[in-house]
Write an enzyme that holds these catalytic residues in place. Structure first.
Site, PDB file in Angstrom:
ATOM      1  N   GLU A 135       0.832  -1.202   0.000  1.00  0.00           N
ATOM      2  CA  GLU A 135       0.000   0.000   0.000  1.00  0.00           C
ATOM      3  C   GLU A 135       0.864   1.249   0.000  1.00  0.00           C
ATOM      4  OE1 GLU A 135      -1.343   1.225   4.319  1.00  0.00           O
ATOM      5  OE2 GLU A 135      -1.982  -0.841   3.992  1.00  0.00           O
TER       6      GLU A 135
ATOM      7  N   GLU B  76     -12.358   6.794   4.794  1.00  0.00           N
ATOM      8  CA  GLU B  76     -12.848   6.066   5.970  1.00  0.00           C
ATOM      9  C   GLU B  76     -13.273   7.065   7.036  1.00  0.00           C
ATOM     10  OE1 GLU B  76     -10.253   2.183   6.369  1.00  0.00           O
ATOM     11  OE2 GLU B  76      -8.975   3.880   5.919  1.00  0.00           O
TER      12      GLU B  76
ATOM     13  N   LYS C 160     -12.510   6.228  10.827  1.00  0.00           N
ATOM     14  CA  LYS C 160     -11.171   5.791  11.221  1.00  0.00           C
ATOM     15  C   LYS C 160     -10.614   6.726  12.288  1.00  0.00           C
ATOM     16  CE  LYS C 160      -6.746   4.404   9.174  1.00  0.00           C
ATOM     17  NZ  LYS C 160      -5.987   4.292   7.901  1.00  0.00           N
TER      18      LYS C 160
ATOM     19  N   GLU D  26      -5.828  10.822   8.109  1.00  0.00           N
ATOM     20  CA  GLU D  26      -5.948   9.369   8.150  1.00  0.00           C
ATOM     21  C   GLU D  26      -7.272   8.890   7.562  1.00  0.00           C
ATOM     22  OE1 GLU D  26      -3.908   7.026   8.898  1.00  0.00           O
ATOM     23  OE2 GLU D  26      -2.241   8.129   9.780  1.00  0.00           O
TER      24      GLU D  26
END
Length: 234
Positions: free
Chosen positions: A134, A188, A191, A197
């Site tokens: 990733e 997300e 998250k 993030e």
């Protein structure tokens, strides 16, 4: 310690797959670059003591035996400084020099990969392949994260795709093309951590693209695979 059972668990999983005639399925695990004790210059790459012999050596030996790549998570976003943003974004006017190997680096991504390759070679595993599990760049962030924005995220991923597609490899591994996964498919929203993030995704929860990444082009889809992050309810 659980870590002592990690490689045996990988071997057991591979044995179970082979027993089901699923021999084409490989067993590996991703690694953050925090495993490196030395990463700069790239040719001096070295794993942390304790990890190198006890954990990584038996794992990489298993990967060599099964012809499976060592998976890494290079993130220039977490490694750049005030003077190296362009270098992290594949801006070719930014160049760093490795005084040991005599190689020039036009981007941080290559430098991070070559640091891992050097660490593998130092352990005697220079023949083991590498895959990028990733990598990515956030499209939004907190007030103290101004480089986490749409422009930089789009620039990083588009330039990353061009670089991987070119097949030019890295200074220490020329003419190599690495299987590469972009993090992430979706933002997300639940998250934990900073706003950055939660904003590595290429798409919003309603499937609208966050920015144009060129990821859906036909000539890219056969080589580039996107890792889908877990889509949490909004």
């Amino acid at each position: 310690m659980l870590i002592a059972h990690f490689v045996p668990a990988m071997k057991t999983l591979k044995y179970a797959l082979n027993a089901r005639n699923l021999t084409h399925i490989q067993v590996s695990t991703p690694h953050a670059l925090a495993m490196l004790f030395v990463s700069n210059p790239p040719s001096a790459g070295q794993f942390r003591q304790g990890l190198d012999k006890v954990v990584l050596t038996p794992m990489i030996a298993f990967l060599r035996q099964t012809r499976t790549p060592f998976m890494i998570n290079p993130y220039p976003y977490f490694g750049f400084g005030p003077k190296t943003l362009g270098w992290a974004l594949f801006k070719r006017n930014s160049i760093e020099f490795d005084h040991i190997s005599g190689k020039y680096y036009t981007n941080m991504f290559d430098a991070q990969i070559d640091a891992v390759y050097s660490a593998l070679k130092r352990l005697g595993f220079g023949d083991v392949g590498l895959a990028v599990a990733e990598t990515g760049w956030p499209s939004a962030g907190e007030a103290h994260q101004p480089t986490a924005n749409l422009r930089n995220a789009g620039s990083y991923n588009r330039n990353l795709i061009r670089h991987i597609m070119s097949g030019e490899g890295t200074p220490l591994m020329p003419r190599r093309r690495f299987e590469t996964y972009i993090f992430a498919l979706f933002n997300e929203n639940q998250k934990l951590g900073s706003l950055a993030e939660r904003n590595f995704g290429l798409f919003r929860p309603d499937m609208a693209p966050v920015y144009n990444s060129d990821i859906m082009r036909d000539q890219v889809s056969s080589i580039f695979i996107i890792i889908s992050s877990y889509l949490e309810a909004s």
